[in-house]
Scaffold this active site. Sequence first.
Site, PDB file in Angstrom:
ATOM      1  NE  ARG A   1      -1.177  -4.564   6.982  1.00  0.00           N
ATOM      2  CZ  ARG A   1      -0.065  -4.658   6.299  1.00  0.00           C
ATOM      3  NH1 ARG A   1      -0.023  -5.372   5.197  1.00  0.00           N
ATOM      4  NH2 ARG A   1       1.020  -4.039   6.677  1.00  0.00           N
TER       5      ARG A   1
ATOM      6  CB  THR B   1       2.883   0.950   5.947  1.00  0.00           C
ATOM      7  OG1 THR B   1       1.519   0.697   6.333  1.00  0.00           O
ATOM      8  CG2 THR B   1       3.765   0.688   7.160  1.00  0.00           C
TER       9      THR B   1
ATOM     10  CG  ASP C   1      -1.425  -0.066   7.990  1.00  0.00           C
ATOM     11  OD1 ASP C   1      -2.322   0.766   7.725  1.00  0.00           O
ATOM     12  OD2 ASP C   1      -1.239  -1.101   7.317  1.00  0.00           O
TER      13      ASP C   1
ATOM     14  CG  ASP D   1       4.245  -6.639   7.910  1.00  0.00           C
ATOM     15  OD1 ASP D   1       3.547  -6.198   6.980  1.00  0.00           O
ATOM     16  OD2 ASP D   1       3.770  -7.251   8.889  1.00  0.00           O
TER      17      ASP D   1
ATOM     18  NE  ARG E   1      -1.975  -4.212  -1.298  1.00  0.00           N
ATOM     19  CZ  ARG E   1      -1.765  -3.663  -0.126  1.00  0.00           C
ATOM     20  NH1 ARG E   1      -0.751  -4.049   0.624  1.00  0.00           N
ATOM     21  NH2 ARG E   1      -2.565  -2.734   0.344  1.00  0.00           N
TER      22      ARG E   1
ATOM     23  CG  ASP F   1       1.610  -2.446  10.807  1.00  0.00           C
ATOM     24  OD1 ASP F   1       2.348  -1.748  10.085  1.00  0.00           O
ATOM     25  OD2 ASP F   1       0.895  -3.358  10.363  1.00  0.00           O
TER      26      ASP F   1
ATOM     27  N   GLY G   1       0.843  -1.209   0.000  1.00  0.00           N
ATOM     28  CA  GLY G   1       0.000   0.000   0.000  1.00  0.00           C
ATOM     29  C   GLY G   1       0.866   1.242   0.000  1.00  0.00           C
TER      30      GLY G   1
ATOM     31  NE  ARG H   1     -16.997  15.934  18.036  1.00  0.00           N
ATOM     32  CZ  ARG H   1     -17.207  14.987  18.946  1.00  0.00           C
ATOM     33  NH1 ARG H   1     -18.443  14.675  19.302  1.00  0.00           N
ATOM     34  NH2 ARG H   1     -16.205  14.330  19.467  1.00  0.00           N
TER      35      ARG H   1
ATOM     36  N   GLY I   1     -11.219  13.994  19.747  1.00  0.00           N
ATOM     37  CA  GLY I   1     -12.119  14.039  20.912  1.00  0.00           C
ATOM     38  C   GLY I   1     -13.276  13.070  20.776  1.00  0.00           C
ATOM     39  CB  ALA I   2     -13.574   9.762  19.164  1.00  0.00           C
TER      40      ALA I   2
HETATM   41  P1  ADP Z   1       2.990  -4.280   2.771  1.00  0.00           P
HETATM   42  O1  ADP Z   1       4.386  -4.286   2.266  1.00  0.00           O
HETATM   43  O2  ADP Z   1       2.406  -2.898   2.805  1.00  0.00           O
HETATM   44  O3  ADP Z   1       2.851  -5.055   4.068  1.00  0.00           O
HETATM   45  P2  ADP Z   1       1.769  -6.519   1.360  1.00  0.00           P
HETATM   46  O4  ADP Z   1       1.583  -7.356   2.581  1.00  0.00           O
HETATM   47  O5  ADP Z   1       0.665  -6.482   0.363  1.00  0.00           O
HETATM   48  O6  ADP Z   1       2.068  -4.991   1.691  1.00  0.00           O
HETATM   49  O7  ADP Z   1       3.087  -7.015   0.634  1.00  0.00           O
HETATM   50  C1  ADP Z   1       3.546  -6.370  -0.542  1.00  0.00           C
HETATM   51  C2  ADP Z   1       4.149  -7.377  -1.475  1.00  0.00           C
HETATM   52  O8  ADP Z   1       5.270  -8.002  -0.838  1.00  0.00           O
HETATM   53  C3  ADP Z   1       3.244  -8.542  -1.847  1.00  0.00           C
HETATM   54  O9  ADP Z   1       2.329  -8.214  -2.853  1.00  0.00           O
HETATM   55  C4  ADP Z   1       4.278  -9.541  -2.340  1.00  0.00           C
HETATM   56  O10 ADP Z   1       4.739  -9.184  -3.621  1.00  0.00           O
HETATM   57  C5  ADP Z   1       5.411  -9.320  -1.345  1.00  0.00           C
HETATM   58  N1  ADP Z   1       5.311 -10.312  -0.259  1.00  0.00           N
HETATM   59  C6  ADP Z   1       4.477 -10.282   0.803  1.00  0.00           C
HETATM   60  N2  ADP Z   1       4.631 -11.397   1.555  1.00  0.00           N
HETATM   61  C7  ADP Z   1       5.580 -12.132   0.967  1.00  0.00           C
HETATM   62  C8  ADP Z   1       6.192 -13.410   1.239  1.00  0.00           C
HETATM   63  N3  ADP Z   1       5.844 -14.132   2.289  1.00  0.00           N
HETATM   64  N4  ADP Z   1       7.121 -13.857   0.372  1.00  0.00           N
HETATM   65  C9  ADP Z   1       7.492 -13.134  -0.708  1.00  0.00           C
HETATM   66  N5  ADP Z   1       6.956 -11.944  -1.029  1.00  0.00           N
HETATM   67  C10 ADP Z   1       6.019 -11.450  -0.212  1.00  0.00           C
HETATM   68  O1  F6P Z   2      -1.312  -1.236   4.633  1.00  0.00           O
HETATM   69  C1  F6P Z   2      -1.921  -0.057   4.206  1.00  0.00           C
HETATM   70  C2  F6P Z   2      -3.414  -0.243   4.011  1.00  0.00           C
HETATM   71  O2  F6P Z   2      -3.956   0.993   3.588  1.00  0.00           O
HETATM   72  C3  F6P Z   2      -4.147  -0.781   5.241  1.00  0.00           C
HETATM   73  O3  F6P Z   2      -4.407   0.210   6.183  1.00  0.00           O
HETATM   74  C4  F6P Z   2      -5.381  -1.346   4.594  1.00  0.00           C
HETATM   75  O4  F6P Z   2      -5.902  -2.402   5.360  1.00  0.00           O
HETATM   76  C5  F6P Z   2      -4.884  -1.871   3.269  1.00  0.00           C
HETATM   77  O5  F6P Z   2      -3.664  -1.188   2.994  1.00  0.00           O
HETATM   78  C6  F6P Z   2      -5.849  -1.652   2.132  1.00  0.00           C
HETATM   79  O6  F6P Z   2      -5.311  -2.245   1.015  1.00  0.00           O
HETATM   80  P1  F6P Z   2      -5.947  -2.140  -0.456  1.00  0.00           P
HETATM   81  O7  F6P Z   2      -5.591  -0.808  -0.977  1.00  0.00           O
HETATM   82  O8  F6P Z   2      -5.293  -3.251  -1.199  1.00  0.00           O
HETATM   83  O9  F6P Z   2      -7.417  -2.282  -0.286  1.00  0.00           O
END
Ligand code: ADP
Ligand code: F6P
Length: 329
Positions: free
Chosen positions: A178, A132, A134, A109, A78, A136, A17, A161, A192-193
């Site tokens: 996520r 990202t 997120d 990640d 992705r 996280d 993302g 609001r 202020g939710a």
């Molecule tokens: P983010 O990097 O934001 O966490 P994704 O989880 O969609 O987003 O991962 C981005 C891309 O990283 C995936 O579309 C894929 O190409 C690659 N990827 C994710 N997990 C793996 C994995 N276990 N092994 C190899 N490539 C991965």
């Molecule tokens: O990881 C970034 C993020 O925007 C998350 O907050 C959300 O869950 C996800 O990506 C949405 O992904 P997509 O754009 O593939 O719907």
Amino acid sequence: MAVHKEIKRIGVLTSGGDSPGMNAAIRAVVRSAIYNKLEVVGILRGYSGLIEKQFMSMQSHSVSKIISQGGTILKSSRCPEFKQKQVRALAYENLRESSIDALVVIGGDGSFRGANLLYKEFGLPVVGIPGTIDNDIYGTDFTIGYDTAINTAVSAVDKLRDTADSHNIVFFVEVMGRDAGFIALSTSIAGGAEATLIPEIPTSIDKLCEYMETERRLNKTSGIVIVSEGLEIGNAYEVAAKVKEKLPNYETRVTTLGHIQRGGSPSCNDRVLASILGHESVQALILGKSGVMVGQMQGQTVYTPFDEACNRHNEINKKWYDIARILSL
Ligand code: ADP
Ligand code: F6P
């Protein structure tokens, strides 16, 4: 500082993302590399561009005026097929053919999992930058894009609001994250939710209704309930419908902020963080570091092995959740 002898040309890609500030990170990678007399190749559309060999040579002017732009000029994707070893072998071959001997991966990640495999399977020098919304990712206080995203979300909540107050409405506002509640918690405190629902602190509809019915809250004319995505009790529409069933006198509305949180011009904090991390990623490669993510913790540059960055997560501060509840009375 001497340039690591094997590295002459660096590839850079954005994956997963997108997040505001990725462009600032690309700019920093390109300019720091050029400063250190390294060549830079931009890889388009994340791992998809790596396997389809969508490469472009980057010069200093290629990144002019992008520091203020959201999204990523390199585009992102992705790419599920990257989980297959033979696909990664093709990617590595493409890099070798183009004499790219190191890679900077900007993403979350998931992207680091792919990067870690390139590093482990082929010995490719790879460094990650946490991009990202997120927030996280383990190994950095903040990820690139988070600050902009929470500012976008809180500005939307401020607007909601106004209309909530005018019409005595309770708004259920769904934010992204996520499976992490960082965006929800910060937006909730700053907006202020009246209530906050995050995956880290599970609750039930009964408890939420009981909370909304406390005497002091009943004196309020409007309400904002921040609902993080990915909750076990459902999304904002489902939560609102279940609350309405139990408390039919409430006038409710739902707003899902969605991808608006991923766009827009990056905040000053995100631009600074992205610039520092972009620069530090090139320094890390020059120093021979690999298989690590660069982060900033308490103002210091920190290198976290991908194994850790992928498998651990930043934790929300649960005290902040209690504070949000106290302040919403
Ligand atoms: P983010 O990097 O934001 O966490 P994704 O989880 O969609 O987003 O991962 C981005 C891309 O990283 C995936 O579309 C894929 O190409 C690659 N990827 C994710 N997990 C793996 C994995 N276990 N092994 C190899 N490539 C991965
Ligand atoms: O990881 C970034 C993020 O925007 C998350 O907050 C959300 O869950 C996800 O990506 C949405 O992904 P997509 O754009 O593939 O719907």
